[in-house]
Design a protein around this motif. Structure first.
Motif: not given
Length: 412
Positions: A206-209, A217-219, A221-232, A387-391
């Motif tokens: 939402a922030s981006q688009f 970009f680092t943020l 990248l940090s979201l990739a494990p979230v999407v992958i983990g929820v999918s698994i 959360s750590v990167i964003k904070a």
């Protein structure tokens, strides 16, 4: 419980305390071109920035003279003195700030875990999530009305301008809360919280688009494990069904839009009053769909079946307690944010989700596959990294903003 209520509702008095600190002619901060008064509160990023304690809890604050470059010092650092030079005793809150902060974290986790467990148990004999959502908000509104009526909390005035600002926030809050409750009723608590771990992904998108704000970009990248983990986790979740999954996703989207609208709702009202008004509006929004979708079933057999299973006293008391814990844990969460740095609060929020998932598995004896456990762990780790990167990014932005001497900093 009365002590907790006193601490929570004390937030409203702190605004008045801030106003007493103002000097005539003191500069004001600006947010998006609009002046923000001293001690102002913003609804920012979906989190209400609260005033926590009455001003008297912190002692007196000395402002520097116009020619002085020294920062103001509070009486928390040592014994204060009155006009006759006599030392005043240091209060408990000033003497043990770490202990008080620890207490708030404990209450935040405790109330959240109890709410999730009690709420899930209610659905075993009363499977009506729309009506339960209404009761959650109703108890919170009743709590605030009693606080206003007894003088425990001074009611802040409402006007048409503020109402227009809060209306979209409250609508998104209502939709997000109802769909979350439907999801918790349809699937296990642990799986519902795993899906809700995707909320940062929707916030970043939402922030981006939508807002046009560049997300580092680092943020992403940090979201990739979230999407992958929820999918698994979703592929092998034993309690998986589309009703629970879709409603959890709608909840994520609703809370994302709540964050967007919240950034436009800037007010100097304290968080306790602000949350009360949002709850009142959200309650009004939630009542019609509850009556339309579940009303006929409740009248025909819903209440009768539940009373036959557990009795009227247990039904009413459990629904009331769930609503009370829902309101209190939300209020404690905002109060905790005021006491700690954004990074500490972000890590604490991730640990809270881990506690809820862990306790729900233990209490309900949910059977999870190895793949679901691995997926959940990956998703939570991704949320922690995000959360750590964003904070850290938010803290860097805050450090770049100049803060005038003698004027309280306003949340970014």
């Amino acid at each position: 419980m009365a002590a907790v209520a006193t601490i929570l509702c004390g937030g409203g008095a702190a605004v008045a305390g801030h106003q007493r600190f103002r000097r005539r002619g003191a500069p004001s901060l600006h947010a998006r071109g609009n002046p923000v008064s001293d001690g102002a509160h913003l609804v920012c990023g979906g989190k209400l920035r609260p005033a926590l304690f009455p001003a008297s809890s912190f002692g007196t604050v000395s402002l520097p003279s116009p020619g002085s470059r020294r920062l103001p010092r509070t009486s928390a650092s040592g014994p204060s003195s009155d006009s006759q030079g006599q030392a005043k005793p240091i209060g408990f809150l000033e003497r043990y700030p770490a202990l008080v902060t620890g207490f708030f974290f404990f209450m935040w986790y405790f109330l959240n875990v109890i709410f999730n467990i009690l709420n899930k148990k209610i659905f075993d004999y009363f499977p009506y999530p729309y009506f339960v959502s209404v009761t959650h908000l109703s108890v919170g509104v009743l709590y605030c009305l009693i606080s206003w009526g007894t003088g425990l909390l001074k009611r802040a005035p409402m006007n048409s301008t503020l109402l227009k600002l809060l209306l979209p926030v409250a609508i998104c809050h209502a939709i997000g809360h109802v769909t979350s409750t439907v999801s918790f009723a349809a699937v296990s608590v642990s799986f519902a919280h795993t899906i809700k771990a995707l909320e940062p992904f929707f916030n970043a998108a939402a922030s981006q688009f939508i807002l046009g704000q560049q997300v580092p970009f680092t943020l992403w990248l940090s979201l990739a494990p979230v999407v992958i983990g929820v999918s698994i986790a979703s592929l092998t979740e034993l309690s998986f069904n589309w009703t629970g999954f879709i409603n959890a996703m709608i909840s994520n989207i609703s809370f994302t839009y709540r964050s967007i609208y919240s950034k436009k709702a800037m007010t100097d009202m304290d968080s306790t009053n602000l949350y009360a008004y949002i709850s009142i509006i959200a309650l009004i929004v939630c009542i019609p769909p509850a009556l339309i979708i579940e009303g006929p079933q409740l009248v025909q057999h819903g209440f009768k079946d539940a009373i036959a299973k557990v009795g009227l006293t247990k039904l009413v008391s459990n629904i009331f307690l769930a609503g009370l814990f829902y309101h209190l844990y939300n209020q404690v969460a905002t109060n905790t944010l005021q006491r700690v740095a954004p990074l500490t609060h972000a890590v604490g929020n991730v640990l809270k989700r881990v506690f809820v998932i862990g306790f729900s598995i233990i209490i309900f004896g949910n059977k999870i596959t190895t793949q679901t456990g691995i997926g959940t762990a990956i998703a939570i780790s991704g949320v922690a990294l995000y959360s750590v990167i964003k904070a850290k990014i938010e803290e860097e932005k805050k450090d770049l903003c100049p803060v005038q001497e003698g004027v309280p900093a306003v949340a970014p």
